[in-house]
Design a protein around this motif. Structure first.
Motif, PDB file in Angstrom:
ATOM      1  N   LEU A 265      55.952  14.935  23.580  1.00 58.69           N
ATOM      2  CA  LEU A 265      55.912  13.585  24.161  1.00 58.69           C
ATOM      3  C   LEU A 265      56.476  12.549  23.203  1.00 58.69           C
ATOM      4  CD1 LEU A 265      52.380  13.502  25.830  1.00 58.69           C
ATOM      5  CD2 LEU A 265      54.569  13.251  26.999  1.00 58.69           C
ATOM      6  N   SER A 266      56.093  12.656  21.940  1.00 58.39           N
ATOM      7  CA  SER A 266      56.569  11.671  20.974  1.00 58.39           C
ATOM      8  C   SER A 266      58.068  11.791  20.742  1.00 58.39           C
ATOM      9  CB  SER A 266      55.816  11.818  19.656  1.00 58.39           C
ATOM     10  OG  SER A 266      55.949  13.125  19.146  1.00 58.39           O
ATOM     11  N   ALA A 267      58.597  13.039  20.768  1.00 55.65           N
ATOM     12  CA  ALA A 267      60.044  13.215  20.589  1.00 55.65           C
ATOM     13  C   ALA A 267      60.804  12.636  21.774  1.00 55.65           C
ATOM     14  CB  ALA A 267      60.367  14.699  20.415  1.00 55.65           C
ATOM     15  N   GLU A 268      60.280  12.848  22.969  1.00 60.91           N
ATOM     16  CA  GLU A 268      60.910  12.265  24.160  1.00 60.91           C
ATOM     17  C   GLU A 268      60.880  10.737  24.094  1.00 60.91           C
ATOM     18  OE1 GLU A 268      58.921  13.799  27.582  1.00 60.91           O
ATOM     19  OE2 GLU A 268      60.209  15.568  27.713  1.00 60.91           O
ATOM     20  N   GLY A 269      59.718  10.200  23.728  1.00 62.39           N
ATOM     21  CA  GLY A 269      59.586   8.754  23.657  1.00 62.39           C
ATOM     22  C   GLY A 269      60.445   8.139  22.575  1.00 62.39           C
ATOM     23  N   ARG A 270      60.518   8.831  21.448  1.00 62.68           N
ATOM     24  CA  ARG A 270      61.371   8.341  20.356  1.00 62.68           C
ATOM     25  C   ARG A 270      62.819   8.259  20.803  1.00 62.68           C
ATOM     26  NH1 ARG A 270      62.888  11.902  14.949  1.00 62.68           N
ATOM     27  NH2 ARG A 270      64.754  10.688  14.395  1.00 62.68           N
ATOM     28  N   GLN A 271      63.289   9.299  21.464  1.00 66.13           N
ATOM     29  CA  GLN A 271      64.685   9.312  21.911  1.00 66.13           C
ATOM     30  C   GLN A 271      64.950   8.216  22.933  1.00 66.13           C
ATOM     31  OE1 GLN A 271      67.155  11.049  20.600  1.00 66.13           O
ATOM     32  NE2 GLN A 271      68.558   9.960  21.971  1.00 66.13           N
ATOM     33  N   ARG A 272      63.945   7.945  23.767  1.00 67.15           N
ATOM     34  CA  ARG A 272      64.122   6.936  24.806  1.00 67.15           C
ATOM     35  C   ARG A 272      64.058   5.519  24.246  1.00 67.15           C
ATOM     36  NH1 ARG A 272      59.916   8.046  27.298  1.00 67.15           N
ATOM     37  NH2 ARG A 272      58.625   6.212  26.899  1.00 67.15           N
ATOM     38  N   LEU A 273      63.155   5.284  23.296  1.00 68.19           N
ATOM     39  CA  LEU A 273      62.880   3.925  22.829  1.00 68.19           C
ATOM     40  C   LEU A 273      63.545   3.572  21.499  1.00 68.19           C
ATOM     41  CD1 LEU A 273      59.044   3.753  23.639  1.00 68.19           C
ATOM     42  CD2 LEU A 273      60.944   2.972  25.064  1.00 68.19           C
ATOM     43  N   PHE A 274      63.668   4.566  20.630  1.00 74.10           N
ATOM     44  CA  PHE A 274      64.189   4.298  19.284  1.00 74.10           C
ATOM     45  C   PHE A 274      65.287   5.301  18.921  1.00 74.10           C
ATOM     46  CE2 PHE A 274      59.771   2.927  19.484  1.00 74.10           C
ATOM     47  CZ  PHE A 274      59.853   1.602  19.057  1.00 74.10           C
ATOM     48  N   PRO A 275      66.333   5.385  19.726  1.00 72.54           N
ATOM     49  CA  PRO A 275      67.363   6.414  19.489  1.00 72.54           C
ATOM     50  C   PRO A 275      68.094   6.221  18.165  1.00 72.54           C
ATOM     51  CG  PRO A 275      68.096   4.843  21.155  1.00 72.54           C
ATOM     52  CD  PRO A 275      66.659   4.551  20.911  1.00 72.54           C
ATOM     53  N   ALA A 276      68.117   5.019  17.627  1.00 74.57           N
ATOM     54  CA  ALA A 276      68.842   4.771  16.381  1.00 74.57           C
ATOM     55  C   ALA A 276      68.025   5.120  15.142  1.00 74.57           C
ATOM     56  CB  ALA A 276      69.272   3.305  16.316  1.00 74.57           C
ATOM     57  N   ALA A 277      66.750   5.387  15.306  1.00 74.41           N
ATOM     58  CA  ALA A 277      65.910   5.711  14.148  1.00 74.41           C
ATOM     59  C   ALA A 277      66.290   7.069  13.587  1.00 74.41           C
ATOM     60  CB  ALA A 277      64.433   5.697  14.546  1.00 74.41           C
ATOM     61  N   THR A 278      66.524   7.129  12.290  1.00 73.29           N
ATOM     62  CA  THR A 278      66.856   8.404  11.648  1.00 73.29           C
ATOM     63  C   THR A 278      65.581   9.215  11.442  1.00 73.29           C
ATOM     64  OG1 THR A 278      66.558   7.565   9.406  1.00 73.29           O
ATOM     65  CG2 THR A 278      68.747   7.260  10.423  1.00 73.29           C
ATOM     66  N   ASP A 279      65.749  10.501  11.157  1.00 71.47           N
ATOM     67  CA  ASP A 279      64.583  11.347  10.884  1.00 71.47           C
ATOM     68  C   ASP A 279      63.797  10.818   9.695  1.00 71.47           C
ATOM     69  OD1 ASP A 279      65.311  12.955  12.981  1.00 71.47           O
ATOM     70  OD2 ASP A 279      66.162  14.550  11.742  1.00 71.47           O
TER      71      ASP A 279
ATOM     72  N   ARG B 196      44.825  -9.805  18.149  1.00 72.36           N
ATOM     73  CA  ARG B 196      46.175  -9.346  17.867  1.00 72.36           C
ATOM     74  C   ARG B 196      46.661  -8.288  18.846  1.00 72.36           C
ATOM     75  NH1 ARG B 196      45.520  -7.567  11.525  1.00 72.36           N
ATOM     76  NH2 ARG B 196      46.024  -9.528  10.508  1.00 72.36           N
ATOM     77  N   ILE B 197      47.964  -8.214  19.004  1.00 71.95           N
ATOM     78  CA  ILE B 197      48.601  -7.057  19.604  1.00 71.95           C
ATOM     79  C   ILE B 197      49.470  -6.431  18.511  1.00 71.95           C
ATOM     80  CG2 ILE B 197      50.583  -8.364  20.503  1.00 71.95           C
ATOM     81  CD1 ILE B 197      50.647  -6.396  22.854  1.00 71.95           C
ATOM     82  N   GLY B 198      49.483  -5.130  18.462  1.00 72.19           N
ATOM     83  CA  GLY B 198      50.291  -4.418  17.483  1.00 72.19           C
ATOM     84  C   GLY B 198      50.314  -2.950  17.855  1.00 72.19           C
ATOM     85  N   ILE B 199      51.499  -2.388  18.031  1.00 73.33           N
ATOM     86  CA  ILE B 199      51.632  -0.987  18.439  1.00 73.33           C
ATOM     87  C   ILE B 199      52.717  -0.352  17.585  1.00 73.33           C
ATOM     88  CG2 ILE B 199      51.883   0.601  20.385  1.00 73.33           C
ATOM     89  CD1 ILE B 199      51.610  -1.831  22.257  1.00 73.33           C
ATOM     90  N   SER B 200      52.371   0.700  16.856  1.00 71.54           N
ATOM     91  CA  SER B 200      53.368   1.382  16.036  1.00 71.54           C
ATOM     92  C   SER B 200      54.402   2.052  16.946  1.00 71.54           C
ATOM     93  CB  SER B 200      52.701   2.447  15.166  1.00 71.54           C
ATOM     94  OG  SER B 200      52.190   3.508  15.965  1.00 71.54           O
ATOM     95  N   PRO B 201      55.654   2.168  16.498  1.00 69.62           N
ATOM     96  CA  PRO B 201      56.661   2.865  17.310  1.00 69.62           C
ATOM     97  C   PRO B 201      56.222   4.265  17.731  1.00 69.62           C
ATOM     98  CG  PRO B 201      57.742   1.680  15.553  1.00 69.62           C
ATOM     99  CD  PRO B 201      56.260   1.544  15.305  1.00 69.62           C
ATOM    100  N   TYR B 202      55.543   4.983  16.834  1.00 70.33           N
ATOM    101  CA  TYR B 202      55.071   6.321  17.183  1.00 70.33           C
ATOM    102  C   TYR B 202      54.119   6.264  18.371  1.00 70.33           C
ATOM    103  CZ  TYR B 202      52.074  10.382  17.234  1.00 70.33           C
ATOM    104  OH  TYR B 202      51.340  11.458  17.666  1.00 70.33           O
ATOM    105  N   TYR B 203      53.105   5.397  18.305  1.00 72.03           N
ATOM    106  CA  TYR B 203      52.125   5.338  19.394  1.00 72.03           C
ATOM    107  C   TYR B 203      52.777   4.805  20.668  1.00 72.03           C
ATOM    108  CZ  TYR B 203      47.316   5.180  21.181  1.00 72.03           C
ATOM    109  OH  TYR B 203      46.152   5.420  21.898  1.00 72.03           O
TER     110      TYR B 203
END
Length: 415
Positions: free
Chosen positions: A22-36, A78-85
């Motif tokens: 799930l996290s890999a799918e979400g990462r690709q969808r939301l943060f495709p430019a993030a390097t490993d 506050r609102i705050g959500i890490s990219p991973y979550y």
């Protein structure tokens, strides 16, 4: 032929799913430019945390209720959500458990009767800025006011709203001195905010002096980092904790969706370093308020060697009533678990009494009748069984006085 002489067939290896996590799918969808390298860096996630409406709408198509919730609660919490979550959020379903825990809705802006700014009555037992001393033999040590994700069910939102509990070196020293001056304190729970957001060096400045206090027998750390920022759990962090054993990590998974490969790896890294991990879930309406979900959560945690410890009735924090369940629901869930899964998978149902009464634990009543000669119980199937009471009832322990005098000589007590 003796069955033990038969050849044992090796168990088939579980087939790996060809689908990414799930996290890999979400990462690709939301943060495709993030390097490993960036994705593996917890500080990168902290820097790129989503903290406002405009930023959130770049990643999630909000409902009208969520958009109003972000706007109307902005001055409250506050609102705050890490990219991973954020990568775990279902973009199509507003009842996604990760989404409901991290994105406010309009109901959160409404304070209902009975809700409290300090629901656990901590401030009245706070002799130092960073110390809460509510129970006789343990203290809560508030290390900081920062989290990587600000959970919508947070019970300490008065602290984690920002700028209230920043731990200065002087405050930390005074907190440690308080523990040192109180020999009745044998257990220190470090919380906040999230202590795992401290650097190893900063965390060690707290662990080292506490562990040297003769009457402190154990240290616990409350953290949601394995759930919401698992890349923070590095070998360096785990090794730091191990140096000050016994250190117990108490984490906070609420739904099996959160137990990703990354989260499991974080927990197992701690355990492999000799740091026990236990879980305290919070029972929340429409998120995990079903015995099937709690059972699945317990099972997936146990497979990672994490013990399901508490299932908490939600505290009466301001703005959280829309997530609270009736007390009867928690009892119903425990009853549906008992006898249908291993006892290790059945957490204690706990209620932290409003205003500072402390925790009490509840369970279904299995006693049908009490008598002098027997007590009648019902089991998980509803069948009745009698337990005969003994004739002798003196429960004094004659050797205990001898043992107390000798146990320190045997080196079984600290100090």
């Amino acid at each position: 032929m003796d069955a033990s002489a038969l050849p044992v067939e090796p168990s088939p290896e579980p087939r790996a799913s060809s689908r990414p996590s799930l996290s890999a799918e979400g990462r690709q969808r939301l943060f495709p430019a993030a390097t490993d390298a960036e994705w593996a860096d917890w500080r990168w996630h902290q820097r790129h945390s989503v903290r406002g409406l405009e930023q959130l709408e770049r990643y999630v198509s909000l409902t009208a209720d969520e958009r109003a919730g972000v706007q109307e609660t902005s001055a409250l919490f506050r609102i705050g959500i890490s990219p991973y979550y954020l990568s775990l959020i279902d973009p199509e379903h507003p009842f996604c458990p990760v989404r409901m825990q991290s994105i406010p809705v309009r109901a959160e802006a409404r304070i209902r009767p009975g809700e409290l700014a300090d629901p656990l009555g901590e401030d009245k037992t706070r002799p130092e800025e960073c110390i809460v001393h509510k129970y006789p033999d343990r203290v809560l040590f508030l290390a900081l006011d920062t989290c990587s994700v600000y959970c919508r069910h947070c019970t300490r939102r008065r602290i984690t709203q920002g700028g209230v509990a920043e731990l200065t070196k002087d405050q930390m020293r005074r907190g440690i001195d308080y523990v040192r001056r109180h020999p009745e304190v044998r257990d220190v729970l470090i919380s906040g905010g999230d202590p795992f957001l401290l650097s190893e060096a900063r965390l060690e400045e707290l662990l080292a002096p506490l562990s040297e206090i003769p009457h402190v027998e154990m240290i616990r750390i409350g953290t949601r980092v394995p759930v919401v920022l698992p890349m923070r759990v590095t070998d360096a962090l785990a090794s730091t904790l191990r140096r000050y054993a016994p250190v117990f990590v108490v984490t906070h998974f609420n739904h099996p969706k959160e137990v990703t490969p990354e989260a499991r790896e974080a927990c197992e890294r701690l355990i492999d370093h000799g740091v026990p991990v236990e879980n305290q879930a919070v029972l929340m309406r429409r998120i995990n308020s079903d015995a099937r979900i709690i059972k699945e959560l317990s099972h997936v945690l146990l497979r990672s060697r994490v013990r399901p410890y508490y299932l908490h009735q939600m505290d009466v924090a301001e703005g959280c009533e829309h997530l609270r369940t009736p007390i009867a629901k928690g009892l119903e869930i425990i009853q549906q678990l008992r006898g249908h899964t291993t006892g290790l998978a059945v957490p204690h149902l706990a209620v932290d009494l409003p205003g500072g009464g402390g925790k009490v634990t509840l369970q279904p009543d299995y006693v049908v009748e009490r008598g002098e000669r027997e007590t009648v119980f019902r089991n998980y199937k509803g069948e009745h069984y009698a337990y005969p009471e003994p004739e002798e009832t003196d429960c004094a322990c004659p050797y205990d006085e001898v043992w107390q005098a000798r146990s320190r000589d045997y080196g079984l007590r600290k100090g």
